[in-house]
Design a protein around this motif. Structure first.
Motif, PDB file in Angstrom:
ATOM      1  N   MET A 222       0.829  -1.200   0.000  1.00  0.00           N
ATOM      2  CA  MET A 222       0.000   0.000   0.000  1.00  0.00           C
ATOM      3  C   MET A 222       0.869   1.258   0.000  1.00  0.00           C
ATOM      4  O   MET A 222       0.563   2.242  -0.691  1.00  0.00           O
ATOM      5  N   ALA A 223       1.966   1.232   0.725  1.00  0.00           N
ATOM      6  CA  ALA A 223       2.883   2.379   0.752  1.00  0.00           C
ATOM      7  C   ALA A 223       3.488   2.611  -0.625  1.00  0.00           C
ATOM      8  O   ALA A 223       3.604   3.756  -1.078  1.00  0.00           O
ATOM      9  N   ALA A 224       3.855   1.539  -1.318  1.00  0.00           N
ATOM     10  CA  ALA A 224       4.435   1.669  -2.652  1.00  0.00           C
ATOM     11  C   ALA A 224       3.434   2.265  -3.630  1.00  0.00           C
ATOM     12  O   ALA A 224       3.801   3.020  -4.531  1.00  0.00           O
ATOM     13  N   SER A 225       2.166   1.935  -3.449  1.00  0.00           N
ATOM     14  CA  SER A 225       1.125   2.436  -4.353  1.00  0.00           C
ATOM     15  C   SER A 225       0.779   3.889  -4.084  1.00  0.00           C
ATOM     16  O   SER A 225       0.309   4.592  -4.983  1.00  0.00           O
ATOM     17  N   SER A 226       1.028   4.362  -2.862  1.00  0.00           N
ATOM     18  CA  SER A 226       0.527   5.688  -2.471  1.00  0.00           C
ATOM     19  C   SER A 226       1.604   6.719  -2.140  1.00  0.00           C
ATOM     20  O   SER A 226       1.298   7.782  -1.632  1.00  0.00           O
ATOM     21  N   CYS A 227       2.889   6.441  -2.428  1.00  0.00           N
ATOM     22  CA  CYS A 227       3.920   7.429  -2.084  1.00  0.00           C
ATOM     23  C   CYS A 227       4.092   8.423  -3.243  1.00  0.00           C
ATOM     24  O   CYS A 227       4.897   8.224  -4.140  1.00  0.00           O
ATOM     25  N   PHE A 228       3.288   9.472  -3.189  1.00  0.00           N
ATOM     26  CA  PHE A 228       3.286  10.428  -4.293  1.00  0.00           C
ATOM     27  C   PHE A 228       4.498  11.359  -4.235  1.00  0.00           C
ATOM     28  O   PHE A 228       4.973  11.721  -3.158  1.00  0.00           O
ATOM     29  N   PRO A 229       5.035  11.748  -5.403  1.00  0.00           N
ATOM     30  CA  PRO A 229       6.231  12.604  -5.458  1.00  0.00           C
ATOM     31  C   PRO A 229       5.986  13.943  -4.768  1.00  0.00           C
ATOM     32  O   PRO A 229       4.917  14.523  -4.872  1.00  0.00           O
ATOM     33  N   GLY A 230       7.001  14.415  -4.092  1.00  0.00           N
ATOM     34  CA  GLY A 230       6.880  15.680  -3.370  1.00  0.00           C
ATOM     35  C   GLY A 230       6.457  15.466  -1.937  1.00  0.00           C
ATOM     36  O   GLY A 230       6.971  16.098  -1.011  1.00  0.00           O
ATOM     37  N   GLY A 231       5.524  14.550  -1.722  1.00  0.00           N
ATOM     38  CA  GLY A 231       5.083  14.251  -0.361  1.00  0.00           C
ATOM     39  C   GLY A 231       5.950  13.196   0.295  1.00  0.00           C
ATOM     40  O   GLY A 231       6.126  13.194   1.508  1.00  0.00           O
ATOM     41  N   PHE A 232       6.470  12.286  -0.510  1.00  0.00           N
ATOM     42  CA  PHE A 232       7.269  11.173   0.013  1.00  0.00           C
ATOM     43  C   PHE A 232       8.508  10.939  -0.841  1.00  0.00           C
ATOM     44  O   PHE A 232       8.584  11.379  -1.983  1.00  0.00           O
ATOM     45  N   GLU A 233       9.426  10.186  -0.280  1.00  0.00           N
ATOM     46  CA  GLU A 233      10.566   9.678  -1.007  1.00  0.00           C
ATOM     47  C   GLU A 233      10.163   8.330  -1.611  1.00  0.00           C
ATOM     48  O   GLU A 233       9.189   7.725  -1.171  1.00  0.00           O
ATOM     49  N   PRO A 234      10.897   7.832  -2.621  1.00  0.00           N
ATOM     50  CA  PRO A 234      10.562   6.510  -3.165  1.00  0.00           C
ATOM     51  C   PRO A 234      10.718   5.424  -2.112  1.00  0.00           C
ATOM     52  O   PRO A 234      11.532   5.538  -1.199  1.00  0.00           O
ATOM     53  N   ILE A 235       9.932   4.373  -2.242  1.00  0.00           N
ATOM     54  CA  ILE A 235      10.129   3.183  -1.417  1.00  0.00           C
ATOM     55  C   ILE A 235      11.073   2.281  -2.208  1.00  0.00           C
ATOM     56  O   ILE A 235      10.913   2.115  -3.421  1.00  0.00           O
ATOM     57  N   VAL A 236      12.091   1.752  -1.571  1.00  0.00           N
ATOM     58  CA  VAL A 236      13.221   1.134  -2.274  1.00  0.00           C
ATOM     59  C   VAL A 236      13.147  -0.394  -2.269  1.00  0.00           C
ATOM     60  O   VAL A 236      12.970  -1.013  -1.219  1.00  0.00           O
ATOM     61  N   PHE A 237      13.279  -0.972  -3.451  1.00  0.00           N
ATOM     62  CA  PHE A 237      13.413  -2.424  -3.596  1.00  0.00           C
ATOM     63  C   PHE A 237      14.906  -2.769  -3.615  1.00  0.00           C
ATOM     64  O   PHE A 237      15.677  -2.112  -4.312  1.00  0.00           O
ATOM     65  N   PRO A 238      15.355  -3.777  -2.855  1.00  0.00           N
ATOM     66  CA  PRO A 238      14.574  -4.693  -2.024  1.00  0.00           C
ATOM     67  C   PRO A 238      14.483  -4.288  -0.551  1.00  0.00           C
ATOM     68  O   PRO A 238      13.696  -4.862   0.197  1.00  0.00           O
ATOM     69  N   HIS A 239      15.284  -3.314  -0.132  1.00  0.00           N
ATOM     70  CA  HIS A 239      15.456  -3.002   1.289  1.00  0.00           C
ATOM     71  C   HIS A 239      14.139  -2.789   2.039  1.00  0.00           C
ATOM     72  O   HIS A 239      13.937  -3.317   3.148  1.00  0.00           O
ATOM     73  N   ASP A 240      13.246  -2.005   1.456  1.00  0.00           N
ATOM     74  CA  ASP A 240      12.045  -1.597   2.178  1.00  0.00           C
ATOM     75  C   ASP A 240      10.929  -2.634   2.148  1.00  0.00           C
ATOM     76  O   ASP A 240       9.863  -2.426   2.734  1.00  0.00           O
ATOM     77  N   PHE A 241      11.156  -3.763   1.449  1.00  0.00           N
ATOM     78  CA  PHE A 241      10.139  -4.810   1.374  1.00  0.00           C
ATOM     79  C   PHE A 241      10.506  -6.039   2.197  1.00  0.00           C
ATOM     80  O   PHE A 241       9.792  -7.033   2.192  1.00  0.00           O
ATOM     81  N   THR A 242      11.615  -5.963   2.900  1.00  0.00           N
ATOM     82  CA  THR A 242      12.042  -7.103   3.713  1.00  0.00           C
ATOM     83  C   THR A 242      11.227  -7.180   4.993  1.00  0.00           C
ATOM     84  O   THR A 242      10.662  -6.192   5.464  1.00  0.00           O
ATOM     85  N   ASN A 243      11.185  -8.374   5.550  1.00  0.00           N
ATOM     86  CA  ASN A 243      10.601  -8.582   6.879  1.00  0.00           C
ATOM     87  C   ASN A 243      11.262  -9.820   7.475  1.00  0.00           C
ATOM     88  O   ASN A 243      12.203 -10.369   6.883  1.00  0.00           O
ATOM     89  N   GLU A 244      10.797 -10.259   8.622  1.00  0.00           N
ATOM     90  CA  GLU A 244      11.473 -11.371   9.295  1.00  0.00           C
ATOM     91  C   GLU A 244      11.428 -12.673   8.486  1.00  0.00           C
ATOM     92  O   GLU A 244      12.217 -13.592   8.726  1.00  0.00           O
ATOM     93  N   LYS A 245      10.532 -12.762   7.500  1.00  0.00           N
ATOM     94  CA  LYS A 245      10.432 -13.969   6.671  1.00  0.00           C
ATOM     95  C   LYS A 245      10.860 -13.729   5.223  1.00  0.00           C
ATOM     96  O   LYS A 245      10.685 -14.600   4.375  1.00  0.00           O
ATOM     97  N   LEU A 246      11.390 -12.554   4.955  1.00  0.00           N
ATOM     98  CA  LEU A 246      11.758 -12.216   3.582  1.00  0.00           C
ATOM     99  C   LEU A 246      13.019 -11.355   3.575  1.00  0.00           C
ATOM    100  O   LEU A 246      13.014 -10.218   4.054  1.00  0.00           O
ATOM    101  N   SER A 247      14.097 -11.875   3.006  1.00  0.00           N
ATOM    102  CA  SER A 247      15.389 -11.180   3.004  1.00  0.00           C
ATOM    103  C   SER A 247      15.620 -10.435   1.691  1.00  0.00           C
ATOM    104  O   SER A 247      14.936 -10.680   0.685  1.00  0.00           O
TER     105      SER A 247
END
Length: 622
Positions: A222-247
């Motif tokens: 949802m964050a990747a779909s809604s981070c509009f330019p000017g209001g947010f910075e890009p969400i970065v692949f792969p770093h920002d999509f990791t979690n305890e079950k996904l490296s």
């Protein structure tokens, strides 16, 4: 003639048929971007679909016949949450209450800022960049999705839990910054026996395999779909999509990217791909492209899912645009009348003079003079340093890949000549030039480009015979005062569709709301903006469905339809007409009804049209 060719020709004929055999059996909804305005309007659309019973014998609502959802940006807030609730067996009441309360006030923003400033949240997701868009993704993850992943929506997961969903596919669009294309974050919620080779998580030049995509958190999607330019910075692949079950390694291994140039830089990139993703609205703010591609896959037999009988495009954007205002340089005397060289000389003098005063004051223990002199010295040094860095950036000396590298665009000799002459230009003129460029760039990005993309997508949608009698737009401004000129022809053809003054006040208020990611509490109480947007979604959907059914009954030969569908269209016309008359009298009737039925806290008092100030821009005109 081969059987394959015969089947292909038959499918082509079916695609071009203007008639429908099974109206309303399979419905696709797309929801545009637009922050909380889009989310609230989408909530209104979904709630109205849920209020209309389609056939008495099966007791299903219009919403139960929705098989596909597509969205971008703010629309994804509604579609992602509804998809999650529907896939996990939760009721519409639970969904409506959750989203309504999440949108009410600035609670989500406060939680997000708390996460941003609390180290503990970032220790758990250590590879995530600590910034605002990731703080929102963590807030979404915690307060909306309870840590759910895309896989929790998938058909095999629901099959294990024996949950039946009416949704077949959902797509939450974002834009990737590798090829500059729409990136489909999508999943199938029902089993599909077809081959469907063009269904992927991504696009035809870059995609993630299914198993890996299933592990991505819905909050990150949802964050990747809604981070509009000017209001947010890009969400970065792969770093920002990791979690305890996904490296990071698993994400990169599951990614397949087609090379473009095959040069050294690209080869290095493909070994360890790292790239940004931003708002899906950059590429397609209406969620139309992914929906049209889904229809093509269905019509060509790539999937066993039935083609759509109706596509409703709910959109809070518009084609209207305010004229560009040129910034004017002030004529009054000030230091900004100096040329750039004189400006530099002035602040150099202030810096030297202040330094002397600091030395003098220090020797005589004049504390007040030390503080004052230090202030002037630091300020002057800061201004001079900023001008020096700006000069380096414009020349491209700071970084050759800089977006402000004029040498890269015009050539180093041209830039040297340009800067030499600009040094003698008054600072106020330079500021006016910079302001004009900044304002024009903002207008291009926020209005011209988005509206042009919108127009092109709508043209491809409505100009294609495939969508004849199948497509309908559902704009937030349809019943507003702002749309009177364009809507008048419909009102003249069918006076019963003409909106009441009460409807228009609410529609105009909803349309005029800005694109934000929260409602300020004071504004919510004063203008009831959320109530206006949800209600506008309800009565505008009623209006457009009624218009669609009326035109459908004229466009097709009713005798060709099965008796079931003839009855369906007649019953729908009666129900929609009855609701529209109710909305004319009280635009908030369904909104208030749901507030009571769902026992929403703080909503005991009914919202009335009299609570909403008349739109200032139309006072004395309407």
């Amino acid at each position: 003639m081969s059987s394959d060719l015969e089947q292909s020709l038959q499918r082509s004929k079916e695609q071009l048929q203007p008639s429908l055999a099974t109206p309303f059996d399979s419905i696709a909804l797309s929801f545009s971007g637009g922050g909380f305005r889009a989310a609230s309007y989408s909530l209104g659309v979904l709630s109205y679909f849920n209020s209309i019973e389609l056939d008495e014998e099966d007791g299903k609502t219009l919403l139960d016949h929705v098989t596909y959802l597509s969205s971008a940006s703010g629309g994804t807030i509604a579609t992602a949450l509804y998809s999650y609730y529907n896939a996990t067996g939760k009721t519409f009441k639970e969904f409506y209450s959750k989203l309504f309360l999440a949108l009410d006030g600035d609670g989500l923003l406060k939680n997000t800022l708390h996460i941003l400033n609390t180290k503990a949240y970032w220790r758990k997701r250590s590879t995530k960049n600590r910034n605002l868009i990731n703080a929102f993704s963590l807030a979404y993850d915690q307060y909306l999705f309870d840590g759910a992943t895309l896989g929790d929506l998938a058909a095999d997961k629901k099959e294990e839990a024996k949950i039946v969903s009416h949704l077949e596919e959902v797509c939450f669009n974002t834009t990737e910054f590798v090829h500059g294309l729409l990136f489909h974050q999508q999943v199938k919620l029902k089993k599909d026996a077809g081959t469907d080779p063009f269904f992927f998580y991504g696009n035809f030049l870059g995609s993630l395999n299914k198993e890996v995509s299933y592990k991505i958190r819905l909050g990150d999607i949802m964050a990747a779909s809604s981070c509009f330019p000017g209001g947010f910075e890009p969400i970065v692949f792969p770093h920002d999509f990791t979690n305890e079950k996904l490296s990071k390694e698993e994400l990169r291994k599951g990614l397949n990217i087609s090379p473009q140039k095959d040069d050294k830089a690209e080869r290095a990139f493909l070994k360890h791909p790292t790239f940004g993703l931003m708002d899906g609205g950059i590429s397609d703010n209406q969620g139309l492209e992914s929906m049209m591609q889904a229809q093509t896959r269905r019509q060509e037999g790539k999937t066993t899912f039935k083609p759509f009988d109706l596509v409703l495009v709910s959109d809070v954007a518009s084609h209207y645009m305010s004229p560009y205002e040129v910034p004017v340089a002030k004529r009054k005397w000030s230091i900004f009348n100096f040329s750039l060289m004189k400006f530099i000389a002035l602040f150099s003098f202030i810096l030297v003079f202040s330094s002397v005063f600091i030395s003098f004051s220090w020797q005589h223990d004049y504390l007040t003079l030390i503080i004052i002199s230090s202030f002037f010295a630091v300020s002057s040094f800061g201004i001079l340093l900023m001008m020096y860095l700006s000069n380096r950036s414009l020349r491209g000396a700071a970084k050759k890949t800089s977006g402000f590298n004029l040498s890269k665009t015009f050539g180093p000799e041209v830039v040297k000549t340009l800067l030499r002459f600009l040094k003698n230009t008054p600072v106020k003129v330079l500021l006016q030039m910079v302001s004009a460029r900044g304002n024009s760039m903002f207008t291009l990005n926020s209005d011209v480009f988005l509206k042009r993309i919108r127009q092109l997508l709508y043209n491809s949608f409505y100009d294609s015979p495939v969508w004849k009698n199948r497509g309908k737009s559902n704009h937030v401004y349809d019943l507003s005062f702002s749309n009177d000129i364009y809507r008048k022809k419909n009102d003249d053809v069918n006076p019963s569709l003409k909106p009441s003054r009460e409807i228009q006040i609410i529609a105009e208020t909803a349309y005029e709301m800005g694109t934000t990611l929260w409602f300020e509490e004071n504004d919510t109480k004063k203008l009831h903006k959320e109530a206006c947007l949800v209600s506008c979604g309800q009565f505008t959907t009623c209006y457009n469905l009624l218009m669609y059914v009326m035109k459908l009954q004229v466009s097709i030969d009713m005798k060709d339809l099965d008796e079931k569908y003839q009855t369906r269209l007649q019953t729908l016309t009666t129900k929609l007409s009855g609701d529209y008359e109710k909305f004319k009298v009280d635009p908030f009737f369904l909104f208030n009804q749901l507030a009571v039925e769902y026992s929403l806290p703080g909503k005991e008092k009914a919202v009335k049209v009299g609570d909403i100030p008349f739109p200032e821009n139309f006072e004395g005109i309407r």
